[in-house]
Design an enzyme around this catalytic site. Structure first.
Site, PDB file in Angstrom:
ATOM      1  N   ASN A 134      51.156 -44.407  30.897  1.00  0.00           N
ATOM      2  CA  ASN A 134      51.188 -45.752  31.484  1.00  0.00           C
ATOM      3  C   ASN A 134      49.903 -45.881  32.306  1.00  0.00           C
ATOM      4  O   ASN A 134      49.750 -45.205  33.325  1.00  0.00           O
ATOM      5  CB  ASN A 134      52.435 -45.877  32.345  1.00  0.00           C
ATOM      6  N   HIS A 184      65.795 -54.516  36.952  1.00  0.00           N
ATOM      7  CA  HIS A 184      66.017 -53.804  35.692  1.00  0.00           C
ATOM      8  C   HIS A 184      67.438 -54.026  35.198  1.00  0.00           C
ATOM      9  O   HIS A 184      68.380 -54.115  35.996  1.00  0.00           O
ATOM     10  CB  HIS A 184      65.823 -52.297  35.879  1.00  0.00           C
ATOM     11  N   GLY A 206      61.582 -47.903  35.856  1.00  0.00           N
ATOM     12  CA  GLY A 206      62.630 -47.883  34.843  1.00  0.00           C
ATOM     13  C   GLY A 206      63.384 -46.565  34.844  1.00  0.00           C
ATOM     14  O   GLY A 206      64.620 -46.535  34.701  1.00  0.00           O
TER      15      GLY A 206
END
Length: 275
Positions: free
Chosen positions: A19, A156, A217
């Site tokens: 990422n 989320h 996440g």
């Protein structure tokens, strides 16, 4: 006549489990950032290229203020992998101000640990558009049903499935992200249980799309699994980019530990990416 060149702005390219981020240190020299400029810098064909653009600024309440822009230019509240990258960059123990709240990072020999704070679990904290149970949300999109809602600085939903790889997340992710149920849009997680205290996770990230890793996440998914009694309170989360370790002690805050890497350093001309 050649174009007049502007000020050169240095940056660092970093990543956490794939990422990737462009990090601009604006603590001493302010750098103007808009949604359009962030999106232009994040473009992988005509800009520098990244999942998120990070701007570090002075803070009145912490060691540094971290602003986070997704590659579509939207400014968001939190990014766990970017927090580790900033923690590595600054070294030692640092308190970091974000739109999602104050977090603490600690650079250690085994990686960077980030205290992400306590999860928010009420429906109006996620948020969703009307009252509901966030542990077994009575909603679904095709075969993805009854997710868990968790806010860890950003929102989320987590779906537990038999095989996370089998879910067409590239198609269902944007559908769920932009559903009117979520007034601030939503990050979409699909997870499967690999073994005791071990999960596999894929993430459609709000404003960024499919990602190799999403630290928030992973944190949200660990909290969801613990709440549903699928795991103990220390969980290994395997993402496409690699593993993270998430710990959530009873009544405590979420600790995320994993790697961060400095890829290279560079600079761009201020006038090439106008604010």
């Amino acid at each position: 006549m050649p174009k007049s060149r502007g000020m050169r702005i240095p940056f660092r390219k970093m990543h956490g489990l794939g990422n990737d981020f462009v990090v601009i240190d604006a603590r001493e020299a302010a750098v103007s950032m808009t949604a359009a400029r962030a999106a232009a810098l994040a473009d992988r064909r005509t800009g520098i290229g990244c999942d998120q653009l990070i701007v570090l600024e002075p803070s009145d309440v912490a060691d540094v203020r971290m602003r986070i822009f997704n590659n579509d230019g939207s400014e968001v509240e939190a990014c766990g992998n970017a927090s580790r990258a900033v923690g590595l960059l600054l070294g030692g123990t640092q308190f970091i101000e974000t739109l999602g709240g104050l977090i603490r990072s600690e650079a250690r020999p085994d990686g960077v640990s980030v205290d992400m704070g306590a999860p928010r679990l009420r429906w109006d904290e996620i948020p969703v558009s009307y009252a509901m149970d966030t542990l077994e949300m009575p909603v679904g999109w095709e075969d993805l049903e009854n997710p868990v809602g968790v806010n860890v600085g950003n929102p989320h939903v987590i779906f537990f499935v038999d095989d996370a790889d089998a879910v067409d997340l590239a198609r269902l992710g944007p559908l769920i992200e932009n559903d009117p149920l979520f007034p601030e849009r939503i990050n979409v997680n699909v997870a499967s249980v690999v073994g005791p205290d071990h999960l596999k996770l894929r993430v459609w990230e709000r404003g960024a799309g499919l990602t190799r890793a999403c630290g928030t996440g992973a944190c949200a998914t660990a909290v969801a699994a613990i709440r549903r009694k699928l795991t103990g309170r220390k969980v290994r989360i395997d993402l496409p980019g690699g593993p993270l370790t998430i710990t959530w002690p009873e009544g405590g805050t979420i600790d995320m530990t994993g790697p961060a890497t400095l890829s290279f350093e560079g600079a761009f001309e201020d006038s090439d990416f106008p604010a």
